[in-house]
Design a protein around this motif. Structure first.
Motif, PDB file in Angstrom:
ATOM      1  N   CYS A   1       0.823  -1.211   0.000  1.00  0.00           N
ATOM      2  CA  CYS A   1       0.000   0.000   0.000  1.00  0.00           C
ATOM      3  C   CYS A   1       0.859   1.264   0.000  1.00  0.00           C
ATOM      4  CB  CYS A   1      -0.941  -0.012   1.197  1.00  0.00           C
ATOM      5  SG  CYS A   1      -2.145  -1.358   1.117  1.00  0.00           S
ATOM      6  N   LYS A   2       1.974   1.215   0.676  1.00  0.00           N
ATOM      7  CA  LYS A   2       2.870   2.377   0.735  1.00  0.00           C
ATOM      8  C   LYS A   2       3.478   2.690  -0.628  1.00  0.00           C
ATOM      9  CE  LYS A   2       6.969   4.139   3.079  1.00  0.00           C
ATOM     10  NZ  LYS A   2       7.939   3.923   4.164  1.00  0.00           N
ATOM     11  N   TYR A   3       3.820   1.635  -1.373  1.00  0.00           N
ATOM     12  CA  TYR A   3       4.503   1.817  -2.650  1.00  0.00           C
ATOM     13  C   TYR A   3       3.597   1.602  -3.860  1.00  0.00           C
ATOM     14  CZ  TYR A   3       8.637   1.879   0.256  1.00  0.00           C
ATOM     15  OH  TYR A   3       9.566   2.207   1.213  1.00  0.00           O
TER      16      TYR A   3
ATOM     17  N   ALA B   1      -7.545   1.237  -2.225  1.00  0.00           N
ATOM     18  CA  ALA B   1      -8.449   1.319  -1.071  1.00  0.00           C
ATOM     19  C   ALA B   1      -9.750   0.571  -1.348  1.00  0.00           C
ATOM     20  CB  ALA B   1      -8.734   2.779  -0.725  1.00  0.00           C
ATOM     21  N   ARG B   2     -10.287   0.745  -2.537  1.00  0.00           N
ATOM     22  CA  ARG B   2     -11.537   0.058  -2.902  1.00  0.00           C
ATOM     23  C   ARG B   2     -11.352  -1.462  -2.807  1.00  0.00           C
ATOM     24  NH1 ARG B   2     -12.645   2.704  -7.010  1.00  0.00           N
ATOM     25  NH2 ARG B   2     -14.333   3.899  -6.106  1.00  0.00           N
ATOM     26  N   ASN B   3     -10.235  -1.943  -3.297  1.00  0.00           N
ATOM     27  CA  ASN B   3      -9.980  -3.382  -3.257  1.00  0.00           C
ATOM     28  C   ASN B   3      -9.771  -3.887  -1.836  1.00  0.00           C
ATOM     29  OD1 ASN B   3      -9.730  -4.764  -6.083  1.00  0.00           O
ATOM     30  ND2 ASN B   3      -9.022  -2.667  -6.313  1.00  0.00           N
ATOM     31  N   LEU B   4      -9.095  -3.120  -1.012  1.00  0.00           N
ATOM     32  CA  LEU B   4      -8.925  -3.512   0.391  1.00  0.00           C
ATOM     33  C   LEU B   4     -10.277  -3.604   1.092  1.00  0.00           C
ATOM     34  CD1 LEU B   4      -5.811  -1.400   1.462  1.00  0.00           C
ATOM     35  CD2 LEU B   4      -5.932  -3.900   1.280  1.00  0.00           C
TER      36      LEU B   4
ATOM     37  N   ARG C   1      -2.505   7.544   2.795  1.00  0.00           N
ATOM     38  CA  ARG C   1      -1.296   8.380   2.693  1.00  0.00           C
ATOM     39  C   ARG C   1      -0.714   8.307   1.274  1.00  0.00           C
ATOM     40  NH1 ARG C   1      -0.157   9.776   8.022  1.00  0.00           N
ATOM     41  NH2 ARG C   1      -0.685   8.220   9.587  1.00  0.00           N
ATOM     42  N   TYR C   2      -0.691   7.114   0.700  1.00  0.00           N
ATOM     43  CA  TYR C   2      -0.205   6.932  -0.676  1.00  0.00           C
ATOM     44  C   TYR C   2      -1.084   7.714  -1.659  1.00  0.00           C
ATOM     45  CZ  TYR C   2       0.594   4.535  -5.142  1.00  0.00           C
ATOM     46  OH  TYR C   2       0.848   4.248  -6.463  1.00  0.00           O
ATOM     47  N   SER C   3      -2.358   7.794  -1.369  1.00  0.00           N
ATOM     48  CA  SER C   3      -3.308   8.476  -2.253  1.00  0.00           C
ATOM     49  C   SER C   3      -3.028   9.967  -2.377  1.00  0.00           C
ATOM     50  CB  SER C   3      -4.740   8.281  -1.749  1.00  0.00           C
ATOM     51  OG  SER C   3      -5.090   6.929  -1.788  1.00  0.00           O
TER      52      SER C   3
ATOM     53  N   LEU D   1      -7.204  11.001   7.548  1.00  0.00           N
ATOM     54  CA  LEU D   1      -5.898  11.297   6.960  1.00  0.00           C
ATOM     55  C   LEU D   1      -6.009  11.892   5.564  1.00  0.00           C
ATOM     56  CD1 LEU D   1      -4.068   7.994   7.983  1.00  0.00           C
ATOM     57  CD2 LEU D   1      -4.016  10.201   9.164  1.00  0.00           C
ATOM     58  N   VAL D   2      -7.213  11.983   5.042  1.00  0.00           N
ATOM     59  CA  VAL D   2      -7.405  12.470   3.674  1.00  0.00           C
ATOM     60  C   VAL D   2      -7.258  13.987   3.643  1.00  0.00           C
ATOM     61  CG1 VAL D   2      -9.004  12.645   1.730  1.00  0.00           C
ATOM     62  CG2 VAL D   2      -8.955  10.565   3.114  1.00  0.00           C
ATOM     63  N   HIS D   3      -6.380  14.438   2.755  1.00  0.00           N
ATOM     64  CA  HIS D   3      -6.180  15.870   2.537  1.00  0.00           C
ATOM     65  C   HIS D   3      -6.057  16.101   1.038  1.00  0.00           C
ATOM     66  CE1 HIS D   3      -5.368  16.200   6.803  1.00  0.00           C
ATOM     67  NE2 HIS D   3      -4.458  15.254   6.685  1.00  0.00           N
ATOM     68  N   GLY D   4      -6.829  17.003   0.520  1.00  0.00           N
ATOM     69  CA  GLY D   4      -6.701  17.331  -0.896  1.00  0.00           C
ATOM     70  C   GLY D   4      -8.024  17.271  -1.629  1.00  0.00           C
TER      71      GLY D   4
END
Length: 181
Positions: A58-60, A108-111, A95-97, A131-134
């Motif tokens: 998820c991070k990468y 995220a949808r798949n998780l 965070r990756y998003s 954690l969503v920003h943007g």
């Protein structure tokens, strides 16, 4: 015992970091593709910060490896929390998003489809949606909030706490009527 080279755990984590599907398949082959052994390796392998292969995927943004892991038949723990901040793979995906909105939302949808719980809070008491920003992440916000609502409505969240335990809020109206008789 082979003392040279990387352990299976190290290879798994490296495959997750680099989205190396060939390496992942080699690891699974060395475990005779046994679902229980694979699940145990996936669930127990952690880097020093406590990130599992799921966290690293998820991070990468390592979708191919993540997809293969999620397709395993064994009992894969979908919401493990890392040691540093208690983030689940879904937190890490959010965070990756920030850098990759479309791909992160896809992950995220798949998780969520395989059972990731968007209500889990990290050690800072934050759910993934916190954690969503943007501005580019409205779809991700909708996805996370919708998943929370779906889980809550399935669980009949009215009198449940976050652990799904019933909360005793005193006698019910039926009990009071019985007392009057």
């Amino acid at each position: 015992m082979n003392t040279e080279g990387a352990s299976l755990s190290e290879q798994l984590l490296d495959a997750a970091r680099r989205n190396n599907l060939d390496l992942l398949e080699t690891v699974f082959d060395s475990l005779d593709n046994d679902p229980e052994k694979i699940a145990k390796l996936i669930n127990e392998s952690k880097e020093p910060l406590g990130n599992t292969a799921l966290h690293l995927c998820c991070k990468y943004g390592s979708w191919e490896v993540l997809d293969k892991i999620l397709d395993q038949d064994g009992e894969i723990e979908i919401d493990p929390q890392n040691d540093v901040d208690g983030d689940t793979p879904l937190h890490v995906t959010v965070r990756y998003s920030q850098e990759e909105p479309e791909h992160g939302t896809f992950i995220a949808r798949n998780l969520i489809e395989v059972g990731a719980d968007p209500r889990v809070r990290n050690y800072n008491n934050q759910k993934p949606v916190d954690l969503v920003h943007g501005d580019e992440l409205d779809e991700l916000i909708d996805l996370l909030q919708g998943a929370e609502l779906a889980i809550d409505s399935t669980n009949g969240s009215g009198d449940n706490n976050e652990d799904g335990e019933m909360i005793d809020d005193g006698p019910s109206d039926d009990d009071e009527e019985d007392d009057k008789k």
